[in-house]
Design a protein around this motif. Structure first.
Motif, mmCIF file in Angstrom:
data_model
loop_
_atom_site.group_PDB
_atom_site.id
_atom_site.type_symbol
_atom_site.label_atom_id
_atom_site.label_comp_id
_atom_site.label_asym_id
_atom_site.label_seq_id
_atom_site.Cartn_x
_atom_site.Cartn_y
_atom_site.Cartn_z
ATOM 1 N N PRO A 169 -8.754 14.250 25.171
ATOM 2 C CA PRO A 169 -10.079 14.786 25.516
ATOM 3 C C PRO A 169 -10.073 15.722 26.715
ATOM 4 N N SER A 170 -9.034 15.659 27.540
ATOM 5 C CA SER A 170 -8.992 16.511 28.726
ATOM 6 C C SER A 170 -8.399 17.880 28.438
ATOM 7 N N SER A 171 -7.862 18.081 27.246
ATOM 8 C CA SER A 171 -7.246 19.370 26.943
ATOM 9 C C SER A 171 -8.307 20.460 26.885
ATOM 10 N N GLY A 172 -7.893 21.681 27.217
ATOM 11 C CA GLY A 172 -8.802 22.822 27.184
ATOM 12 C C GLY A 172 -8.560 23.686 25.970
ATOM 13 N N ASN A 173 -9.130 24.871 26.030
ATOM 14 C CA ASN A 173 -9.089 25.799 24.910
ATOM 15 C C ASN A 173 -8.433 27.083 25.383
ATOM 16 N N GLY A 174 -7.287 27.427 24.799
ATOM 17 C CA GLY A 174 -6.605 28.661 25.168
ATOM 18 C C GLY A 174 -7.035 29.854 24.358
ATOM 19 N N TRP A 175 -8.139 29.727 23.614
ATOM 20 C CA TRP A 175 -8.533 30.763 22.649
ATOM 21 C C TRP A 175 -9.908 31.357 22.953
ATOM 22 N N GLU A 176 -10.604 30.862 23.971
ATOM 23 C CA GLU A 176 -11.992 31.281 24.149
ATOM 24 C C GLU A 176 -12.126 32.768 24.419
ATOM 25 N N ASN A 177 -11.041 33.434 24.881
ATOM 26 C CA ASN A 177 -11.126 34.879 25.092
ATOM 27 C C ASN A 177 -10.930 35.670 23.799
ATOM 28 N N GLN A 178 -10.848 34.964 22.648
ATOM 29 C CA GLN A 178 -10.757 35.648 21.355
ATOM 30 C C GLN A 178 -11.924 35.280 20.431
ATOM 31 N N ALA A 179 -12.891 34.534 20.960
ATOM 32 C CA ALA A 179 -14.089 34.212 20.187
ATOM 33 C C ALA A 179 -14.925 35.477 19.986
ATOM 34 N N LEU A 180 -15.959 35.367 19.173
ATOM 35 C CA LEU A 180 -16.888 36.477 18.972
ATOM 36 C C LEU A 180 -18.145 36.324 19.821
ATOM 37 N N PHE A 181 -18.097 35.367 20.766
ATOM 38 C CA PHE A 181 -19.170 35.174 21.733
ATOM 39 C C PHE A 181 -18.551 35.218 23.123
ATOM 40 N N GLY A 182 -19.177 35.967 24.018
ATOM 41 C CA GLY A 182 -18.632 36.145 25.354
ATOM 42 C C GLY A 182 -18.900 34.968 26.262
ATOM 43 N N TYR A 183 -18.455 35.077 27.497
ATOM 44 C CA TYR A 183 -18.609 33.996 28.464
ATOM 45 C C TYR A 183 -20.061 33.842 28.916
ATOM 46 N N ASP A 184 -20.912 34.809 28.555
ATOM 47 C CA ASP A 184 -22.354 34.682 28.782
ATOM 48 C C ASP A 184 -23.060 34.121 27.546
ATOM 49 N N GLU A 185 -22.273 33.644 26.583
ATOM 50 C CA GLU A 185 -22.750 33.013 25.341
ATOM 51 C C GLU A 185 -23.270 34.023 24.317
ATOM 52 N N ARG A 186 -23.267 35.319 24.646
ATOM 53 C CA ARG A 186 -23.837 36.325 23.759
ATOM 54 C C ARG A 186 -22.822 36.839 22.735
ATOM 55 N N ALA A 187 -23.341 37.211 21.568
ATOM 56 C CA ALA A 187 -22.500 37.810 20.538
ATOM 57 C C ALA A 187 -21.892 39.116 21.052
ATOM 58 N N LEU A 188 -20.633 39.327 20.746
ATOM 59 C CA LEU A 188 -19.898 40.500 21.206
ATOM 60 C C LEU A 188 -19.996 41.644 20.198
ATOM 61 N N PRO A 189 -19.661 42.871 20.610
ATOM 62 C CA PRO A 189 -19.735 44.015 19.684
ATOM 63 C C PRO A 189 -18.895 43.874 18.434
ATOM 64 N N ALA A 190 -17.827 43.082 18.485
ATOM 65 C CA ALA A 190 -16.977 42.906 17.300
ATOM 66 C C ALA A 190 -17.719 42.229 16.165
ATOM 67 N N LEU A 191 -18.759 41.458 16.487
ATOM 68 C CA LEU A 191 -19.456 40.709 15.440
ATOM 69 C C LEU A 191 -20.136 41.627 14.424
ATOM 70 N N PRO A 192 -20.968 42.567 14.842
ATOM 71 C CA PRO A 192 -21.537 43.481 13.844
ATOM 72 C C PRO A 192 -20.517 44.389 13.191
ATOM 73 N N VAL A 193 -19.432 44.718 13.908
ATOM 74 C CA VAL A 193 -18.364 45.511 13.298
ATOM 75 C C VAL A 193 -17.769 44.747 12.109
ATOM 76 N N LEU A 194 -17.481 43.464 12.324
ATOM 77 C CA LEU A 194 -16.959 42.626 11.235
ATOM 78 C C LEU A 194 -17.995 42.513 10.128
ATOM 79 N N GLY A 195 -19.244 42.330 10.499
ATOM 80 C CA GLY A 195 -20.296 42.178 9.511
ATOM 81 C C GLY A 195 -20.507 43.389 8.639
ATOM 82 N N ARG A 196 -20.267 44.573 9.192
ATOM 83 C CA ARG A 196 -20.400 45.791 8.389
ATOM 84 C C ARG A 196 -19.263 45.942 7.412
ATOM 85 N N GLY A 197 -18.138 45.300 7.737
ATOM 86 C CA GLY A 197 -16.975 45.255 6.863
ATOM 87 C C GLY A 197 -16.495 46.580 6.345
#
Length: 365
Positions: free
Chosen positions: A337-365
């Motif tokens: 349970p104490s382990s962290g996440n080494g991937w949060e800088n590759q999510a589609l939501f930023g550290y301010d919890e907001r959706a990043l520009p990559a999200l609509p880019v992916l959505g437009r496909g």
């Protein structure tokens, strides 16, 4: 009026002049959100680009995504990524009008090219009983999905099975055993729903030698499947050119549709949870910075490569763990349970919890 007509004709001409791959929208514009249930349980919050808090799946759907991927573990230590969460999330996925890819790891923890550990409950099973366990587990999860009205649209029988699955029994050092286990999974999928597509998934998407060796052996041993799945991470799996050459080759060589079931790219080098990130380079791939714009550009490039696969065989792509933000308690190790996440800088939501520009880019496909 004449100038308006001229402008419309010019726009039409430009559209015709575009190559087909530049106009076509990919059939699959997806995201893996396997960690979402645990994130939400630990207080994870998701916002659209304007900062409005909402359901992560709805935010993804409104951005144009149309497919969600969920992994299944057998009996993980933390109780997540089981049939229970898959059923709950599947209801939400389908309510958003999206399709569902179910990814069976056949393990209690991560399965990938370096580890394919049997679930603890299957450790001592003789081979025939192990094969039956694969069938039963696959059928049980998928039939439960069907019965609640959320039938899986695609299913992975195994995850990144470069070296086989359920080691040592299913190692592809013994291809007949690999084939029997994979075909047990295939048969279970088709028993539940004949229209559900079965994916066989390898990592190292730029390694054509691996893919030819693997799928030539699959053909020789009668392994059944519908779609070839690839992982392609540009910072690990070779150049974009090697990836394009491989995906084009396997689609035409085996006459199967191809889908990138895992890809991602960092939007920052910063850390958000005190656990070192896996990718920390400011330019993980030449010409693509670890910035929101670089992340969007890389996903757009991967999508374009898939779009150009000959004969329309490129189905699309999934960005991996799009909602795995830096939420305390939602770490990588289900047994710690104490382990962290080494991937949060590759999510589609930023550290301010907001959706990043990559999200609509992916959505437009």
């Amino acid at each position: 009026m004449k100038r308006l007509l001229t402008a419309l004709l010019l726009l039409a001409a430009l559209a015709i002049a575009q190559p087909a791959h530049a106009r076509a929208r990919l059939p699959i514009r997806g995201a893996d959100v396997s960690s979402l249930a645990k994130s939400e349980a630990h207080g994870g919050v998701y916002r659209d680009a304007r900062g409005r808090r909402g359901d992560a799946l709805r935010i993804l759907s409104q951005a144009g995504l149309n497919y969600i991927r969920l992994k299944v573990w057998v009996n993980p230590a933390d109780g997540y990524n089981t049939k229970t969460q898959v059923l709950d999330l599947a209801r939400r996925v389908k309510a958003q009008g999206m399709k569902l890819l179910v990814d069976f790891h056949y393990s209690d923890t991560w399965a990938d090219p370096g580890k394919q550990f049997k679930p603890a409950a299957w450790e001592a099973l003789p081979f025939d009983q192990l094969r039956q366990a694969v069938y039963d587990h696959t059928y049980e999860v998928l039939d439960a999905l069907r019965r609640q009205g959320t039938t899986a649209d695609m299913v992975q029988v195994g995850n990144e099975i470069n070296g086989g699955l359920l080691w040592p029994d299913g190692s592809n050092s013994t291809w007949p055993n690999t084939a029997r286990l994979l075909n047990a999974g295939y048969d279970a999928v088709k028993k539940v729903s004949g229209s559900t597509k079965v994916v066989l998934h390898l990592a190292n998407g730029g390694d054509n030698g691996l893919y030819r060796w693997w799928f030539d052996n699959a053909a020789a041993h009668g392994i059944r499947y519908d779609v070839i799945g690839l992982s392609y991470y540009s910072f690990w799996h070779g150049t974009l050119e090697a990836f394009q050459a491989n995906i084009n080759d396997v689609a035409t060589r085996y006459g199967k549709p191809v889908v990138v079931v895992e890809t991602a790219y960092p939007f920052t080098t910063a850390d958000d949870d005190g656990w070192e990130n896996i990718i920390v380079s400011p330019e993980p791939y030449p010409g693509y910075q670890a910035t929101p714009q670089g992340q969007a550009a890389m996903l757009a490039k991967v999508a374009d490569i898939v779009r150009q696969v000959p004969d329309g065989l490129g189905l699309g792509l999934f960005t991996w763990e799009a909602t795995w933000t830096g939420v305390e308690g939602n770490g990588w190790d289900p047994a710690d349970p104490s382990s962290g996440n080494g991937w949060e800088n590759q999510a589609l939501f930023g550290y301010d919890e907001r959706a990043l520009p990559a999200l609509p880019v992916l959505g437009r496909g």
